[in-house]
Design an enzyme around this catalytic site. Structure first.
Site, PDB file in Angstrom:
ATOM      1  N   ASP A 259      71.436  40.235  35.243  1.00 40.74           N
ATOM      2  CA  ASP A 259      70.079  40.082  35.932  1.00 40.74           C
ATOM      3  C   ASP A 259      70.931  38.731  36.782  1.00 40.74           C
ATOM      4  OD1 ASP A 259      67.235  40.177  34.800  1.00 40.74           O
ATOM      5  OD2 ASP A 259      67.541  37.776  35.712  1.00 40.74           O
TER       6      ASP A 259
ATOM      7  N   TYR B 142      62.637  31.464  41.325  1.00 40.40           N
ATOM      8  CA  TYR B 142      62.360  30.972  40.355  1.00 40.40           C
ATOM      9  C   TYR B 142      63.288  29.323  39.898  1.00 40.40           C
ATOM     10  CZ  TYR B 142      61.402  35.807  39.418  1.00 40.40           C
ATOM     11  OH  TYR B 142      60.796  37.670  40.071  1.00 40.40           O
TER      12      TYR B 142
HETATM   13  O1  CP3 Z   1      68.586  47.581  37.314  1.00 42.65           O
HETATM   14  C1  CP3 Z   1      69.167  47.232  36.320  1.00 42.65           C
HETATM   15  O2  CP3 Z   1      68.951  48.614  35.653  1.00 42.65           O
HETATM   16  C2  CP3 Z   1      70.153  46.447  36.371  1.00 42.65           C
HETATM   17  C3  CP3 Z   1      69.741  45.207  35.541  1.00 42.65           C
HETATM   18  C4  CP3 Z   1      68.789  44.505  35.920  1.00 42.65           C
HETATM   19  C5  CP3 Z   1      68.028  43.797  35.806  1.00 42.65           C
HETATM   20  N1  CP3 Z   1      67.574  42.836  36.288  1.00 42.65           N
HETATM   21  C6  CP3 Z   1      67.747  43.943  34.435  1.00 42.65           C
HETATM   22  C7  CP3 Z   1      66.631  43.475  33.156  1.00 42.65           C
HETATM   23  C8  CP3 Z   1      68.502  43.823  37.613  1.00 42.65           C
HETATM   24  C9  CP3 Z   1      69.363  44.418  38.848  1.00 42.65           C
HETATM   25  C10 CP3 Z   1      67.710  43.162  37.355  1.00 42.65           C
HETATM   26  C11 CP3 Z   1      67.039  42.285  39.029  1.00 42.65           C
HETATM   27  C12 CP3 Z   1      66.374  41.071  39.162  1.00 42.65           C
HETATM   28  N2  CP3 Z   1      65.857  40.501  37.821  1.00 42.65           N
HETATM   29  C13 CP3 Z   1      65.653  40.777  40.041  1.00 42.65           C
HETATM   30  C14 CP3 Z   1      65.608  41.772  41.323  1.00 42.65           C
HETATM   31  C15 CP3 Z   1      65.134  43.031  41.161  1.00 42.65           C
HETATM   32  C16 CP3 Z   1      63.281  43.413  40.628  1.00 42.65           C
HETATM   33  O3  CP3 Z   1      62.844  44.160  39.440  1.00 42.65           O
HETATM   34  O4  CP3 Z   1      62.721  42.431  41.848  1.00 42.65           O
HETATM   35  C17 CP3 Z   1      64.544  39.628  39.278  1.00 42.65           C
HETATM   36  C18 CP3 Z   1      63.348  39.409  39.887  1.00 42.65           C
HETATM   37  C19 CP3 Z   1      65.489  39.426  38.097  1.00 42.65           C
HETATM   38  C20 CP3 Z   1      64.394  38.377  37.338  1.00 42.65           C
HETATM   39  C21 CP3 Z   1      64.274  38.976  35.863  1.00 42.65           C
HETATM   40  N3  CP3 Z   1      64.095  38.987  34.886  1.00 42.65           N
HETATM   41  C22 CP3 Z   1      62.070  38.897  35.690  1.00 42.65           C
HETATM   42  C23 CP3 Z   1      61.023  38.335  36.545  1.00 42.65           C
HETATM   43  C24 CP3 Z   1      61.996  39.524  34.051  1.00 42.65           C
HETATM   44  C25 CP3 Z   1      61.519  39.757  33.580  1.00 42.65           C
HETATM   45  C26 CP3 Z   1      60.377  40.665  34.146  1.00 42.65           C
HETATM   46  C27 CP3 Z   1      61.070  42.162  33.581  1.00 42.65           C
HETATM   47  O5  CP3 Z   1      60.568  42.952  34.260  1.00 42.65           O
HETATM   48  O6  CP3 Z   1      61.131  42.746  32.335  1.00 42.65           O
HETATM   49  C28 CP3 Z   1      64.174  39.962  34.039  1.00 42.65           C
HETATM   50  C29 CP3 Z   1      64.020  40.758  33.156  1.00 42.65           C
HETATM   51  C30 CP3 Z   1      64.766  42.085  32.402  1.00 42.65           C
HETATM   52  N4  CP3 Z   1      65.981  41.885  33.439  1.00 42.65           N
HETATM   53  C31 CP3 Z   1      64.840  42.817  32.219  1.00 42.65           C
HETATM   54  C32 CP3 Z   1      65.361  43.405  32.162  1.00 42.65           C
HETATM   55  C33 CP3 Z   1      66.655  45.366  31.770  1.00 42.65           C
HETATM   56  C34 CP3 Z   1      63.467  43.242  30.662  1.00 42.65           C
HETATM   57  C35 CP3 Z   1      64.241  42.368  29.539  1.00 42.65           C
HETATM   58  C36 CP3 Z   1      64.173  42.840  28.406  1.00 42.65           C
HETATM   59  O7  CP3 Z   1      64.809  43.639  27.662  1.00 42.65           O
HETATM   60  O8  CP3 Z   1      63.322  42.445  27.888  1.00 42.65           O
END
Ligand code: CP3
Length: 348
Positions: free
Chosen positions: A78, A154
Protein backbone atom coordinates in the site's frame (compact mmCIF):
# COMPACT_ATOMS: atom_id res chain seq x y z
CA UNK A 1 17.88 -6.16 -18.76
CA UNK A 2 18.12 -6.59 -22.56
CA UNK A 3 16.93 -10.15 -22.18
CA UNK A 4 13.91 -9.02 -20.11
CA UNK A 5 13.18 -6.34 -22.68
CA UNK A 6 12.89 -8.91 -25.44
CA UNK A 7 10.51 -11.14 -23.51
CA UNK A 8 8.39 -8.71 -21.50
CA UNK A 9 5.57 -6.81 -23.28
CA UNK A 10 5.26 -4.15 -20.57
CA UNK A 11 8.94 -3.24 -20.84
CA UNK A 12 8.76 -3.05 -24.63
CA UNK A 13 5.89 -0.57 -24.40
CA UNK A 14 7.81 1.44 -21.80
CA UNK A 15 10.62 1.83 -24.35
CA UNK A 16 8.10 3.37 -26.72
CA UNK A 17 7.24 0.34 -28.84
CA UNK A 18 3.75 -0.62 -29.90
CA UNK A 19 2.79 -4.19 -29.07
CA UNK A 20 0.44 -5.93 -31.53
CA UNK A 21 -1.59 -7.07 -28.51
CA UNK A 22 -1.34 -4.48 -25.73
CA UNK A 23 -0.20 -5.76 -22.35
CA UNK A 24 -3.02 -5.69 -19.80
CA UNK A 25 -3.20 -5.43 -16.01
CA UNK A 26 -5.65 -3.76 -13.62
CA UNK A 27 -5.03 -1.36 -10.80
CA UNK A 28 -5.97 -3.14 -7.54
CA UNK A 29 -5.96 -6.47 -9.38
CA UNK A 30 -5.09 -8.19 -6.09
CA UNK A 31 -8.04 -7.46 -3.86
CA UNK A 32 -11.50 -8.03 -2.52
CA UNK A 33 -13.22 -8.98 -5.81
CA UNK A 34 -11.17 -12.23 -5.69
CA UNK A 35 -12.46 -15.05 -3.45
CA UNK A 36 -8.89 -16.32 -3.01
CA UNK A 37 -7.90 -12.85 -1.68
CA UNK A 38 -10.85 -12.76 0.73
CA UNK A 39 -9.93 -16.23 2.04
CA UNK A 40 -6.41 -15.10 2.97
CA UNK A 41 -7.62 -11.68 4.18
CA UNK A 42 -10.03 -13.34 6.62
CA UNK A 43 -7.28 -15.37 8.25
CA UNK A 44 -4.76 -12.52 8.49
CA UNK A 45 -4.98 -10.11 11.41
CA UNK A 46 -5.09 -6.75 9.70
CA UNK A 47 -4.49 -5.43 6.19
CA UNK A 48 -1.05 -4.12 7.20
CA UNK A 49 -0.15 -7.54 8.63
CA UNK A 50 -0.78 -8.86 5.13
CA UNK A 51 1.37 -6.16 3.53
CA UNK A 52 4.25 -6.91 5.91
CA UNK A 53 4.14 -10.70 5.62
CA UNK A 54 6.51 -11.43 2.70
CA UNK A 55 5.08 -14.89 1.99
CA UNK A 56 1.46 -13.70 1.96
CA UNK A 57 2.26 -10.48 0.08
CA UNK A 58 4.04 -12.55 -2.59
CA UNK A 59 1.13 -14.99 -2.75
CA UNK A 60 -1.43 -12.17 -3.13
CA UNK A 61 0.70 -10.55 -5.85
CA UNK A 62 0.66 -13.82 -7.79
CA UNK A 63 -3.05 -14.69 -7.35
CA UNK A 64 -4.39 -12.54 -10.22
CA UNK A 65 -1.54 -13.69 -12.49
CA UNK A 66 -2.45 -17.33 -11.96
CA UNK A 67 -6.17 -16.75 -12.40
CA UNK A 68 -6.16 -14.36 -15.36
CA UNK A 69 -2.69 -14.43 -16.93
CA UNK A 70 -2.20 -10.65 -16.71
CA UNK A 71 0.98 -9.27 -18.31
CA UNK A 72 1.97 -7.34 -15.19
CA UNK A 73 2.07 -8.27 -11.50
CA UNK A 74 1.79 -5.30 -9.16
CA UNK A 75 3.40 -5.80 -5.80
CA UNK A 76 0.83 -6.34 -3.05
CA UNK A 77 1.38 -3.49 -0.59
CA UNK A 78 0.00 0.00 0.00
CA UNK A 79 1.13 3.58 -0.52
CA UNK A 80 0.69 4.23 3.22
CA UNK A 81 3.61 2.01 4.24
CA UNK A 82 5.76 5.10 3.61
CA UNK A 83 4.18 7.21 6.40
CA UNK A 84 4.51 4.09 8.57
CA UNK A 85 8.25 3.98 7.77
CA UNK A 86 8.43 7.68 8.63
CA UNK A 87 7.16 6.91 12.12
CA UNK A 88 3.50 7.89 11.74
CA UNK A 89 0.95 5.48 13.15
CA UNK A 90 -1.07 3.86 10.31
CA UNK A 91 -4.00 1.48 10.78
CA UNK A 92 -6.67 0.11 8.47
CA UNK A 93 -10.07 -0.39 10.01
CA UNK A 94 -12.48 -2.81 8.37
CA UNK A 95 -14.87 -1.07 6.00
CA UNK A 96 -13.53 2.39 6.87
CA UNK A 97 -10.17 2.58 5.15
CA UNK A 98 -6.94 4.03 6.51
CA UNK A 99 -6.55 5.80 9.85
CA UNK A 100 -3.37 7.77 10.63
CA UNK A 101 -2.43 10.11 13.47
CA UNK A 102 -3.41 13.29 11.63
CA UNK A 103 -0.74 16.00 11.24
CA UNK A 104 -3.01 18.79 12.41
CA UNK A 105 -0.50 21.66 12.36
CA UNK A 106 3.16 22.35 11.47
CA UNK A 107 4.41 21.37 14.94
CA UNK A 108 3.13 17.81 14.33
CA UNK A 109 5.76 17.32 11.61
CA UNK A 110 8.32 17.04 14.40
CA UNK A 111 6.86 13.64 15.24
CA UNK A 112 8.14 12.25 11.92
CA UNK A 113 11.56 10.71 11.36
CA UNK A 114 13.99 12.80 9.31
CA UNK A 115 14.31 9.94 6.80
CA UNK A 116 12.59 6.71 5.83
CA UNK A 117 13.40 3.68 8.01
CA UNK A 118 14.10 0.89 5.52
CA UNK A 119 14.17 -1.68 8.32
CA UNK A 120 10.40 -1.19 8.61
CA UNK A 121 10.07 -2.06 4.92
CA UNK A 122 12.44 -5.04 4.81
CA UNK A 123 9.53 -7.44 4.35
CA UNK A 124 8.39 -5.52 1.27
CA UNK A 125 11.81 -5.97 -0.34
CA UNK A 126 11.76 -9.64 0.64
CA UNK A 127 8.32 -10.07 -0.96
CA UNK A 128 9.71 -8.64 -4.23
CA UNK A 129 12.45 -11.30 -4.29
CA UNK A 130 9.91 -14.04 -3.64
CA UNK A 131 7.58 -12.88 -6.41
CA UNK A 132 10.45 -12.63 -8.88
CA UNK A 133 11.37 -16.24 -8.29
CA UNK A 134 7.86 -17.47 -9.15
CA UNK A 135 6.88 -15.08 -11.93
CA UNK A 136 6.89 -16.22 -15.58
CA UNK A 137 9.58 -14.23 -17.46
CA UNK A 138 7.05 -12.53 -19.75
CA UNK A 139 5.23 -11.03 -16.76
CA UNK A 140 6.70 -7.78 -15.49
CA UNK A 141 6.82 -7.05 -11.77
CA UNK A 142 5.67 -3.52 -11.02
CA UNK A 143 6.65 -1.75 -7.81
CA UNK A 144 5.01 1.49 -6.72
CA UNK A 145 4.75 4.36 -4.33
CA UNK A 146 2.25 7.12 -3.74
CA UNK A 147 3.15 10.57 -5.03
CA UNK A 148 4.09 13.03 -2.25
CA UNK A 149 0.90 15.09 -2.63
CA UNK A 150 -1.41 12.06 -2.39
CA UNK A 151 0.47 10.54 0.56
CA UNK A 152 0.52 13.94 2.29
CA UNK A 153 -3.28 14.22 1.97
CA UNK A 154 -3.70 11.09 4.11
CA UNK A 155 -0.93 12.08 6.54
CA UNK A 156 -2.59 15.44 7.19
CA UNK A 157 -6.26 14.42 7.30
CA UNK A 158 -5.53 11.09 9.01
CA UNK A 159 -8.06 9.41 6.69
CA UNK A 160 -9.56 9.67 3.23
CA UNK A 161 -11.86 12.65 2.63
CA UNK A 162 -14.04 13.55 -0.39
CA UNK A 163 -11.84 16.39 -1.68
CA UNK A 164 -8.74 16.30 0.55
CA UNK A 165 -9.72 19.67 1.98
CA UNK A 166 -7.51 19.35 5.09
CA UNK A 167 -4.29 19.02 3.04
CA UNK A 168 -5.30 21.82 0.66
CA UNK A 169 -5.99 24.09 3.63
CA UNK A 170 -2.71 23.14 5.28
CA UNK A 171 -0.82 23.97 2.05
CA UNK A 172 -2.49 27.40 1.83
CA UNK A 173 -2.08 28.23 5.52
CA UNK A 174 1.40 26.82 6.10
CA UNK A 175 3.18 26.71 2.72
CA UNK A 176 6.64 26.41 4.26
CA UNK A 177 5.79 23.54 6.56
CA UNK A 178 3.88 21.86 3.76
CA UNK A 179 6.89 22.19 1.43
CA UNK A 180 9.03 20.55 4.13
CA UNK A 181 6.63 17.61 4.32
CA UNK A 182 6.65 17.27 0.52
CA UNK A 183 10.48 17.40 0.50
CA UNK A 184 10.60 14.65 3.12
CA UNK A 185 8.23 12.54 1.00
CA UNK A 186 10.25 13.16 -2.18
CA UNK A 187 13.38 11.83 -0.45
CA UNK A 188 11.56 8.94 1.18
CA UNK A 189 9.70 7.89 -1.99
CA UNK A 190 12.79 8.05 -4.21
CA UNK A 191 14.79 6.02 -1.74
CA UNK A 192 11.90 3.53 -1.38
CA UNK A 193 11.68 3.08 -5.17
CA UNK A 194 15.46 2.64 -5.47
CA UNK A 195 15.28 -0.21 -2.93
CA UNK A 196 12.38 -1.76 -4.84
CA UNK A 197 14.42 -1.71 -8.07
CA UNK A 198 17.40 -3.19 -6.25
CA UNK A 199 15.15 -5.95 -4.90
CA UNK A 200 14.04 -6.78 -8.45
CA UNK A 201 11.02 -4.83 -9.72
CA UNK A 202 11.07 -4.29 -13.49
CA UNK A 203 9.30 -0.92 -13.37
CA UNK A 204 7.42 1.24 -10.88
CA UNK A 205 4.27 3.36 -10.86
CA UNK A 206 3.83 6.62 -8.98
CA UNK A 207 0.18 6.93 -7.88
CA UNK A 208 -1.02 10.53 -7.62
CA UNK A 209 -4.62 9.59 -6.94
CA UNK A 210 -5.57 13.03 -5.62
CA UNK A 211 -3.81 15.18 -8.24
CA UNK A 212 -7.19 16.26 -9.65
CA UNK A 213 -8.40 18.24 -6.61
CA UNK A 214 -5.78 20.99 -7.01
CA UNK A 215 -6.01 24.26 -8.97
CA UNK A 216 -3.50 24.31 -11.85
CA UNK A 217 -0.90 26.42 -10.02
CA UNK A 218 -0.99 24.21 -6.95
CA UNK A 219 -0.92 21.10 -9.16
CA UNK A 220 2.34 22.26 -10.69
CA UNK A 221 3.85 23.02 -7.30
CA UNK A 222 2.70 19.97 -5.33
CA UNK A 223 2.33 17.27 -8.01
CA UNK A 224 4.50 18.03 -11.05
CA UNK A 225 7.52 19.40 -9.25
CA UNK A 226 7.88 16.66 -6.59
CA UNK A 227 7.30 13.86 -9.12
CA UNK A 228 9.93 15.39 -11.42
CA UNK A 229 12.41 15.26 -8.55
CA UNK A 230 11.54 11.66 -7.63
CA UNK A 231 12.08 10.41 -11.18
CA UNK A 232 15.42 12.23 -11.42
CA UNK A 233 16.59 10.95 -8.02
CA UNK A 234 15.68 7.34 -8.82
CA UNK A 235 17.41 7.44 -12.23
CA UNK A 236 20.54 8.88 -10.63
CA UNK A 237 20.91 5.62 -8.72
CA UNK A 238 19.15 3.26 -11.14
CA UNK A 239 19.95 4.57 -14.64
CA UNK A 240 17.20 3.67 -17.06
CA UNK A 241 14.68 2.87 -14.30
CA UNK A 242 11.28 2.48 -15.99
CA UNK A 243 8.58 4.58 -14.34
CA UNK A 244 4.85 5.11 -15.01
CA UNK A 245 3.14 8.26 -13.70
CA UNK A 246 -0.55 8.28 -12.77
CA UNK A 247 -1.76 11.81 -12.01
CA UNK A 248 -5.45 11.00 -11.64
CA UNK A 249 -7.75 13.84 -12.62
CA UNK A 250 -4.97 15.97 -14.16
CA UNK A 251 -7.14 16.53 -17.26
CA UNK A 252 -5.89 19.38 -19.43
CA UNK A 253 -2.80 19.68 -17.20
CA UNK A 254 -1.52 16.33 -18.55
CA UNK A 255 0.68 17.94 -21.23
CA UNK A 256 2.33 20.09 -18.54
CA UNK A 257 2.97 17.01 -16.43
CA UNK A 258 4.62 15.39 -19.47
CA UNK A 259 6.73 18.49 -20.14
CA UNK A 260 8.35 18.16 -16.73
CA UNK A 261 8.06 14.62 -15.39
CA UNK A 262 10.31 12.23 -17.33
CA UNK A 263 8.08 9.19 -16.86
CA UNK A 264 8.22 6.45 -19.49
CA UNK A 265 4.43 6.17 -19.67
CA UNK A 266 1.44 7.94 -18.29
CA UNK A 267 -1.66 6.40 -16.73
CA UNK A 268 -4.93 8.04 -17.76
CA UNK A 269 -8.03 8.07 -15.60
CA UNK A 270 -11.38 7.26 -17.20
CA UNK A 271 -12.45 10.88 -17.67
CA UNK A 272 -9.70 11.60 -20.22
CA UNK A 273 -11.28 11.99 -23.68
CA UNK A 274 -9.80 9.46 -26.11
CA UNK A 275 -8.99 11.89 -28.93
CA UNK A 276 -7.12 14.13 -26.48
CA UNK A 277 -5.41 11.02 -25.04
CA UNK A 278 -4.19 9.98 -28.49
CA UNK A 279 -3.22 13.38 -29.91
CA UNK A 280 -1.97 15.28 -26.86
CA UNK A 281 -0.60 12.49 -24.71
CA UNK A 282 0.18 9.31 -26.66
CA UNK A 283 1.77 11.35 -29.44
CA UNK A 284 4.46 12.16 -26.86
CA UNK A 285 4.61 9.21 -24.47
CA UNK A 286 3.19 5.66 -24.14
CA UNK A 287 -0.17 5.65 -22.35
CA UNK A 288 -1.97 3.32 -19.96
CA UNK A 289 -5.67 3.17 -19.22
CA UNK A 290 -8.43 4.09 -19.10
CA UNK A 291 -11.55 1.91 -18.78
CA UNK A 292 -14.17 3.19 -16.33
CA UNK A 293 -14.22 0.72 -13.39
CA UNK A 294 -18.02 1.06 -13.40
CA UNK A 295 -18.16 -0.12 -17.04
CA UNK A 296 -16.24 -3.23 -15.96
CA UNK A 297 -18.62 -3.73 -13.06
CA UNK A 298 -21.63 -3.36 -15.40
CA UNK A 299 -20.42 -5.79 -18.09
CA UNK A 300 -22.40 -6.56 -21.25
CA UNK A 301 -22.76 -4.02 -24.06
CA UNK A 302 -21.53 -0.98 -22.07
CA UNK A 303 -18.32 -2.87 -21.26
CA UNK A 304 -17.78 -4.07 -24.84
CA UNK A 305 -18.39 -0.60 -26.25
CA UNK A 306 -15.98 1.01 -23.82
CA UNK A 307 -13.24 -1.55 -24.52
CA UNK A 308 -13.64 -1.17 -28.28
CA UNK A 309 -13.52 2.63 -28.14
CA UNK A 310 -10.30 2.55 -26.13
CA UNK A 311 -8.65 0.02 -28.44
CA UNK A 312 -9.77 1.97 -31.50
CA UNK A 313 -8.24 5.19 -30.17
CA UNK A 314 -5.08 3.95 -28.46
CA UNK A 315 -4.03 0.47 -29.66
CA UNK A 316 -2.40 1.99 -32.75
CA UNK A 317 0.46 3.33 -30.61
CA UNK A 318 2.43 2.31 -27.53
CA UNK A 319 -0.31 1.33 -25.12
CA UNK A 320 -0.97 -0.63 -21.91
CA UNK A 321 -4.59 -1.59 -21.26
CA UNK A 322 -5.77 -0.83 -17.73
CA UNK A 323 -8.64 0.67 -15.81
CA UNK A 324 -8.84 4.41 -15.20
CA UNK A 325 -8.68 3.67 -11.44
CA UNK A 326 -8.82 0.60 -9.17
CA UNK A 327 -11.16 -2.33 -9.75
CA UNK A 328 -14.20 -2.22 -7.47
CA UNK A 329 -14.75 -5.05 -4.96
CA UNK A 330 -18.22 -5.85 -6.40
CA UNK A 331 -16.83 -6.54 -9.90
CA UNK A 332 -17.80 -10.00 -11.23
CA UNK A 333 -14.86 -12.24 -12.15
CA UNK A 334 -16.60 -13.11 -15.44
CA UNK A 335 -16.38 -9.46 -16.53
CA UNK A 336 -12.64 -9.44 -15.98
CA UNK A 337 -12.34 -12.61 -18.06
CA UNK A 338 -14.41 -11.07 -20.82
CA UNK A 339 -12.29 -7.90 -20.77
CA UNK A 340 -9.03 -9.80 -21.15
CA UNK A 341 -10.42 -11.97 -23.93
CA UNK A 342 -11.74 -8.98 -25.86
CA UNK A 343 -8.54 -6.97 -25.52
CA UNK A 344 -6.44 -9.91 -26.69
CA UNK A 345 -8.78 -10.92 -29.52
CA UNK A 346 -9.93 -7.49 -30.56
CA UNK A 347 -6.46 -6.08 -30.89
CA UNK A 348 -4.89 -9.09 -32.62
O1 CP3 B 1 -3.06 -2.68 -7.12
C1 CP3 B 1 -2.79 -3.70 -6.45
O2 CP3 B 1 -3.39 -4.77 -6.55
C2 CP3 B 1 -1.61 -3.61 -5.51
C3 CP3 B 1 -1.88 -3.21 -4.18
C4 CP3 B 1 -2.35 -1.81 -3.84
C5 CP3 B 1 -3.23 -1.58 -2.75
N1 CP3 B 1 -3.34 -0.23 -2.57
C6 CP3 B 1 -3.85 -2.63 -1.95
C7 CP3 B 1 -5.01 -2.30 -1.09
C8 CP3 B 1 -2.01 -0.57 -4.37
C9 CP3 B 1 -1.16 -0.23 -5.59
C10 CP3 B 1 -2.63 0.42 -3.54
C11 CP3 B 1 -2.45 1.87 -3.76
C12 CP3 B 1 -3.19 2.80 -2.92
N2 CP3 B 1 -3.51 2.69 -1.61
C13 CP3 B 1 -3.62 4.08 -3.36
C14 CP3 B 1 -3.37 4.68 -4.72
C15 CP3 B 1 -4.21 4.08 -5.77
C16 CP3 B 1 -5.69 4.22 -5.59
O3 CP3 B 1 -6.36 3.20 -5.55
O4 CP3 B 1 -6.16 5.36 -5.49
C17 CP3 B 1 -4.27 4.70 -2.28
C18 CP3 B 1 -4.91 6.08 -2.28
C19 CP3 B 1 -4.18 3.81 -1.16
C20 CP3 B 1 -4.68 4.05 0.22
C21 CP3 B 1 -5.73 3.08 0.59
N3 CP3 B 1 -5.52 1.73 0.80
C22 CP3 B 1 -7.10 3.34 0.83
C23 CP3 B 1 -7.75 4.70 0.72
C24 CP3 B 1 -7.70 2.13 1.16
C25 CP3 B 1 -9.13 1.93 1.61
C26 CP3 B 1 -10.07 1.89 0.47
C27 CP3 B 1 -10.16 0.50 -0.08
O5 CP3 B 1 -10.13 0.36 -1.32
O6 CP3 B 1 -10.30 -0.43 0.71
C28 CP3 B 1 -6.71 1.12 1.10
C29 CP3 B 1 -6.91 -0.33 1.37
C30 CP3 B 1 -6.37 -1.31 0.40
N4 CP3 B 1 -5.21 -1.19 -0.33
C31 CP3 B 1 -6.95 -2.57 0.09
C32 CP3 B 1 -6.10 -3.21 -0.83
C33 CP3 B 1 -6.24 -4.59 -1.41
C34 CP3 B 1 -8.21 -3.14 0.72
C35 CP3 B 1 -7.89 -3.66 2.07
C36 CP3 B 1 -8.86 -4.71 2.55
O7 CP3 B 1 -8.76 -5.86 2.11
O8 CP3 B 1 -9.66 -4.38 3.42
Amino acid sequence: MTERLATTPLLRVLTGKREPVPPIWLMRQAGRYLPEYRAIRQKAGSFLDLCFDPKLAAELTLQPIRRFGFDVAILFSDILVVPHALGQSVRFTEGEGPRLDALADPSALRRLRPAIDHARLASVYEAIGRVKRDLPPAVALLGFCGAPWTVATYMIAGCGTPDQGPARLFAYRHPEAFAMLIDLLVEASASYLVRQFEAGVDAAQIFDTWAGVLPAGEFRKWCIEPCTRIVAAVRKQIPGARIIGFPRGAGTELPHYLDAVAVDAIGLDWTVELGFARDQVQARRPVQGNLDPLALLTGGAPLDRSIDAILEALAGGPFIFNLGHGILPETPIAHVERLIERVRKGAA
